[in-house]
Design an enzyme around this catalytic site. Structure first.
Site, PDB file in Angstrom:
ATOM      1  N   GLY A  33     -13.424  10.130   1.452  1.00 18.67           N
ATOM      2  CA  GLY A  33     -14.698  10.056   2.132  1.00 18.67           C
ATOM      3  C   GLY A  33     -15.073  11.566   2.109  1.00 18.67           C
ATOM      4  O   GLY A  33     -15.316  12.108   1.012  1.00 18.67           O
ATOM      5  N   GLY A  34     -15.223  12.184   3.235  1.00 20.75           N
ATOM      6  CA  GLY A  34     -15.682  13.635   3.128  1.00 20.75           C
ATOM      7  C   GLY A  34     -14.825  14.547   2.245  1.00 20.75           C
ATOM      8  O   GLY A  34     -15.374  15.587   1.637  1.00 20.75           O
TER       9      GLY A  34
ATOM     10  N   GLY B  71     -34.373  18.803 -30.712  1.00 20.78           N
ATOM     11  CA  GLY B  71     -34.019  19.195 -29.222  1.00 20.78           C
ATOM     12  C   GLY B  71     -33.027  20.035 -29.245  1.00 20.78           C
ATOM     13  O   GLY B  71     -32.611  20.997 -28.622  1.00 20.78           O
ATOM     14  N   ALA B  72     -32.105  19.524 -29.953  1.00 19.24           N
ATOM     15  CA  ALA B  72     -30.610  20.080 -29.998  1.00 19.24           C
ATOM     16  C   ALA B  72     -30.651  21.605 -30.708  1.00 19.24           C
ATOM     17  O   ALA B  72     -30.044  22.313 -30.159  1.00 19.24           O
ATOM     18  CB  ALA B  72     -29.508  19.234 -30.555  1.00 19.24           C
TER      19      ALA B  72
HETATM   20  C1  HXC Z   1      -7.377   9.677  10.974  1.00 15.79           C
HETATM   21  C2  HXC Z   1      -5.873   8.973   9.342  1.00 15.79           C
HETATM   22  C3  HXC Z   1      -6.979   9.044   8.455  1.00 15.79           C
HETATM   23  C4  HXC Z   1      -8.336   9.321   8.887  1.00 15.79           C
HETATM   24  C5  HXC Z   1      -5.389   8.256   7.203  1.00 15.79           C
HETATM   25  N1  HXC Z   1      -4.812   8.402   8.265  1.00 15.79           N
HETATM   26  N2  HXC Z   1      -6.622   8.477   7.107  1.00 15.79           N
HETATM   27  N3  HXC Z   1      -6.045   9.181  10.548  1.00 15.79           N
HETATM   28  N4  HXC Z   1      -8.037   9.803  10.237  1.00 15.79           N
HETATM   29  N5  HXC Z   1      -9.452   9.400   8.243  1.00 15.79           N
HETATM   30  C6  HXC Z   1      -3.492   8.306   9.213  1.00 15.79           C
HETATM   31  C7  HXC Z   1      -3.035   7.077   9.200  1.00 15.79           C
HETATM   32  O1  HXC Z   1      -3.589   6.379  10.373  1.00 15.79           O
HETATM   33  C8  HXC Z   1      -1.428   6.965   8.925  1.00 15.79           C
HETATM   34  O2  HXC Z   1      -1.126   7.283  10.371  1.00 15.79           O
HETATM   35  C9  HXC Z   1      -1.374   8.191   8.051  1.00 15.79           C
HETATM   36  O3  HXC Z   1      -2.665   8.900   8.196  1.00 15.79           O
HETATM   37  C10 HXC Z   1      -0.926   7.574   6.868  1.00 15.79           C
HETATM   38  O4  HXC Z   1      -1.877   6.717   6.467  1.00 15.79           O
HETATM   39  P1  HXC Z   1      -1.592   5.243   5.637  1.00 15.79           P
HETATM   40  O5  HXC Z   1      -2.808   4.468   5.819  1.00 15.79           O
HETATM   41  O6  HXC Z   1      -0.151   4.830   6.432  1.00 15.79           O
HETATM   42  O7  HXC Z   1      -1.284   5.626   4.220  1.00 15.79           O
HETATM   43  P2  HXC Z   1      -1.605   5.277   2.889  1.00 15.79           P
HETATM   44  O8  HXC Z   1      -1.136   3.924   2.982  1.00 15.79           O
HETATM   45  O9  HXC Z   1      -0.909   5.960   2.015  1.00 15.79           O
HETATM   46  O10 HXC Z   1      -3.239   4.969   2.791  1.00 15.79           O
HETATM   47  C11 HXC Z   1      -3.840   6.322   2.533  1.00 15.79           C
HETATM   48  C12 HXC Z   1      -5.132   5.923   2.722  1.00 15.79           C
HETATM   49  C13 HXC Z   1      -5.441   5.357   4.284  1.00 15.79           C
HETATM   50  C14 HXC Z   1      -5.729   4.962   1.681  1.00 15.79           C
HETATM   51  C15 HXC Z   1      -6.023   7.439   2.719  1.00 15.79           C
HETATM   52  O11 HXC Z   1      -4.938   5.994   5.026  1.00 15.79           O
HETATM   53  C16 HXC Z   1      -6.963   5.225   4.354  1.00 15.79           C
HETATM   54  O12 HXC Z   1      -7.724   4.291   4.086  1.00 15.79           O
HETATM   55  N6  HXC Z   1      -7.540   6.131   5.272  1.00 15.79           N
HETATM   56  C17 HXC Z   1      -8.923   6.223   5.599  1.00 15.79           C
HETATM   57  C18 HXC Z   1     -10.078   6.613   4.418  1.00 15.79           C
HETATM   58  C19 HXC Z   1     -11.322   7.001   4.600  1.00 15.79           C
HETATM   59  O13 HXC Z   1     -11.946   5.921   4.642  1.00 15.79           O
HETATM   60  N7  HXC Z   1     -11.838   7.980   4.837  1.00 15.79           N
HETATM   61  C20 HXC Z   1     -13.147   8.192   5.217  1.00 15.79           C
HETATM   62  C21 HXC Z   1     -13.233   8.924   6.758  1.00 15.79           C
HETATM   63  S1  HXC Z   1     -15.123   8.960   6.941  1.00 15.79           S
HETATM   64  P3  HXC Z   1       0.455   7.218  10.820  1.00 15.79           P
HETATM   65  O14 HXC Z   1       0.495   7.629  12.477  1.00 15.79           O
HETATM   66  O15 HXC Z   1       0.537   5.537  10.982  1.00 15.79           O
HETATM   67  O16 HXC Z   1       1.259   7.913   9.975  1.00 15.79           O
HETATM   68  C22 HXC Z   1     -15.494  10.383   6.167  1.00 15.79           C
HETATM   69  C23 HXC Z   1     -16.872  10.797   6.736  1.00 15.79           C
HETATM   70  C24 HXC Z   1     -17.347  11.564   5.374  1.00 15.79           C
HETATM   71  O17 HXC Z   1     -14.723  11.334   5.609  1.00 15.79           O
HETATM   72  C25 HXC Z   1     -18.239  10.716   4.516  1.00 15.79           C
HETATM   73  C26 HXC Z   1     -18.727  11.388   3.453  1.00 15.79           C
HETATM   74  C27 HXC Z   1     -18.982  10.398   2.360  1.00 15.79           C
END
Ligand code: HXC
Length: 515
Positions: free
Chosen positions: A168-169, A405-406
């Site tokens: 994401g961000g 052009g190149a």
């Molecule tokens: C809060 C988060 C988080 C997030 C991960 N965690 N991403 N907490 N906000 N964005 C936390 C999980 O809850 C977990 O907490 C710990 O981090 C580890 O994550 P896991 O999922 O267990 O790890 P893994 O299996 O390795 O997967 C990693 C991951 C997945 C693929 C990154 O966590 C995931 O899909 N996260 C969300 C990614 C996403 O969609 N981000 C975009 C956000 S929107 P615990 O407590 O269980 O250890 C954004 C806005 C801007 O960014 C958009 C612009 C384009």
């Protein structure tokens, strides 16, 4: 105040923070921890951490989660090969390295310091993106980071090392960086992950297929470097920095190598590397190795748009940016991806006072419906714009073909090249003689008793007139025609004659580069 007691309290607090480091959690994923990465990157004992006591403020967002010391990012400053840098390293073992209100503030603080003090900024990214629990505050954190990256663009080098998810961000910090480093198997960048894609379009795709290191180095062009492990990746970051100035007001570091210092070599080897037959390709990297200081070429985007080569090198100790056509791929033509690759590289070199040297051997922009429909005009224009605007010394060496052009983009004095040098084998023309004969002698060929023979004669005629550097030299558009053996020596002389180049620009808010 009891001084001794306060010091004891500080040490206890620091020890408690260290205990919070979940290094094992990272190792289980085949990754280094946030602090191990900093230690690997910086000179020993040089790192000074800032803001270790900053805490997340979940309560402010109505969440009762346990506070996270440091707020999932380590920030600070230190040295690489004795030169000051600012660095942040996201800690995935804490709330997935996600960016919240306070981690955003910590990162922005060191960005401002890096800009004010003219030091490179290095971000080590291992993050799930915007922290969901902190809502708009985490989105605003990214907004502030992006604004600051844009402010620092062209002022200090900005490097992103992606060593985990960059979701994401988090993906837009690399997106706004000058250079992006990735490691096979552990680095992934994407704006939305596979789950969201499946929900939206039903398409199933793995993290690796979606945004792995390979994808971004070979297909999307979003990354510049690909490594097998973190150690190699960090040592390459150090190597890259050895070519860069600290900021836009400094020159890149001069370093004269043993070879360039003690003898100037002639390049007879070039006659073996570059085939006489114009349609035969060859490895332009061998030409680069032959011309520049031994073993100094450091390629950038080595896996993307293989028809052009971009990289930094040293010539008699001076850092230069090299752009070269790779005739082994697509005959060294300029297409959409290679145009983007060149333009971005040229902009970087210009911003950081790195002179440019082109090695030109290309039949032109790549023709075809696909290229036209995807916007080769828009992308090709970036190359023209970037070179025309670049105020650093610009030298072009034509080895064989410089068509259409190149030629304009890569070798025309009137686009702004300070020196255009040609080998006697150079061919400077609007297009190749076959295509040209079919256009300008179309009627004569059609009406001839023997069209094939006439066509052949016309091609030969055009070859005689245009396929040499002398016509351009007569007009002063080629400054020098040289024996290939003298290439290195002449390039050194030309480069050194241009090092004090100064160019005035018309004051304006900014130009409007085609994007
Ligand atoms: C809060 C988060 C988080 C997030 C991960 N965690 N991403 N907490 N906000 N964005 C936390 C999980 O809850 C977990 O907490 C710990 O981090 C580890 O994550 P896991 O999922 O267990 O790890 P893994 O299996 O390795 O997967 C990693 C991951 C997945 C693929 C990154 O966590 C995931 O899909 N996260 C969300 C990614 C996403 O969609 N981000 C975009 C956000 S929107 P615990 O407590 O269980 O250890 C954004 C806005 C801007 O960014 C958009 C612009 C384009």
């Amino acid at each position: 105040m009891n001084f001794k007691q306060e010091i004891k309290k500080l040490e206890e607090k620091k020890a408690a923070l260290q205990k919070e480091e979940l290094i094992e959690k990272q190792h289980q994923k085949g990754k280094l921890s946030a602090i191990e990465r900093i230690d690997l990157l910086l000179d020993p004992e040089s790192f000074v951490e800032l803001d270790p006591f900053v805490e997340s403020r979940f309560e402010a967002f109505g969440m009762s989660q346990k506070k996270v010391p440091g707020d999932a990012v380590i920030t600070g400053f230190g040295k690489i090969s004795g030169r000051q840098v600012y660095v942040y390293s996201q800690d995935f073992s804490k709330i997935g390295g996600s960016l919240g209100e306070m981690s955003g503030k910590k990162i922005v603080k060191i960005m401002e310091l890096a800009r004010k003090t003219g030091c490179p900024l290095i971000g080590i990214i291992d993050s799930g993106g915007a922290r969901i629990q902190e809502g708009i505050a985490s989105l605003d954190g990214y907004a502030d980071i992006f604004k600051n990256m844009v402010k620092s663009s062209g002022v200090v080098p900005q490097i992103s090392i992606v060593v985990g998810p960059s979701a994401g961000g988090a993906s837009y910090s690399p997106g706004l960086s000058d250079f992006v480093f990735m490691v096979e198997g552990i680095s992934q960048m994407y704006i939305t992950g596979p789950e969201v894609i499946k929900a939206v379009s039903g398409e199933e795709i793995s993290f690796e297929q979606l945004g792995g290191a390979d994808v971004h180095n070979r297909k999307s062009g979003c990354a510049h470097f690909l490594f097998k492990n973190e150690a190699d990746c960090f040592s390459a970051v150090k190597k890259l920095l050895s070519y860069l100035p600290q900021n836009n007001l400094e020159d890149p570091p001069f370093e004269k190598s043993f070879f360039s210092e003690f003898f100037e070599r002639e390049n007879y080897n070039l006659l073996k590397i570059v085939p006489e037959k114009e349609e035969k390709g060859y490895d332009m990297k061998a030409v680069i190795q032959e011309i520049f200081d031994k073993n100094t070429f450091f390629e950038i985007q080595a896996h993307f748009a293989l028809n052009v080569i971009t990289g930094l090198a040293r010539l008699n100790g001076h850092v230069v940016g090299v752009v070269a056509n790779q005739t082994k791929f697509l005959a060294g033509t300029l297409d959409i991806d290679s145009s983007d690759k060149i333009a971005r590289f040229v902009r970087f070199c210009d911003a950081f006072n790195i002179p440019l040297i082109n090695l030109v051997d290309t039949p032109g922009y790549l023709p075809g419906k696909e290229q036209e429909h995807q916007g080769i005009i828009r992308h090709g224009a970036k190359v023209l714009y970037a070179y025309a605007e670049a105020a650093v010394p610009k030298i072009s060496l034509i080895l064989r073909k410089a068509y259409g052009g190149a030629y304009i983009a890569l070798a025309s004095r009137l686009l702004g090249y300070d020196k255009v040098i040609a080998w006697p084998s150079s061919q400077i023309a609007v297009m190749g003689p076959k295509q040209a004969a079919r256009i300008i002698f179309k009627r004569e060929i059609a009406e001839s008793d023997n069209p094939k023979k006439t066509e052949k004669e016309k091609i030969e005629q055009l070859r005689e007139i245009f396929l040499n550097p002398y016509e351009a030299a007569k007009m002063g558009q080629v400054d020098l025609i040289i024996h290939p053996k003298d290439t290195r020596n002449i390039l050194i002389k030309c480069l050194e004659s241009l090092l004090n180049k100064r160019e005035q620009r018309i004051p304006r808010k900014h130009g409007n580069i085609p994007l």
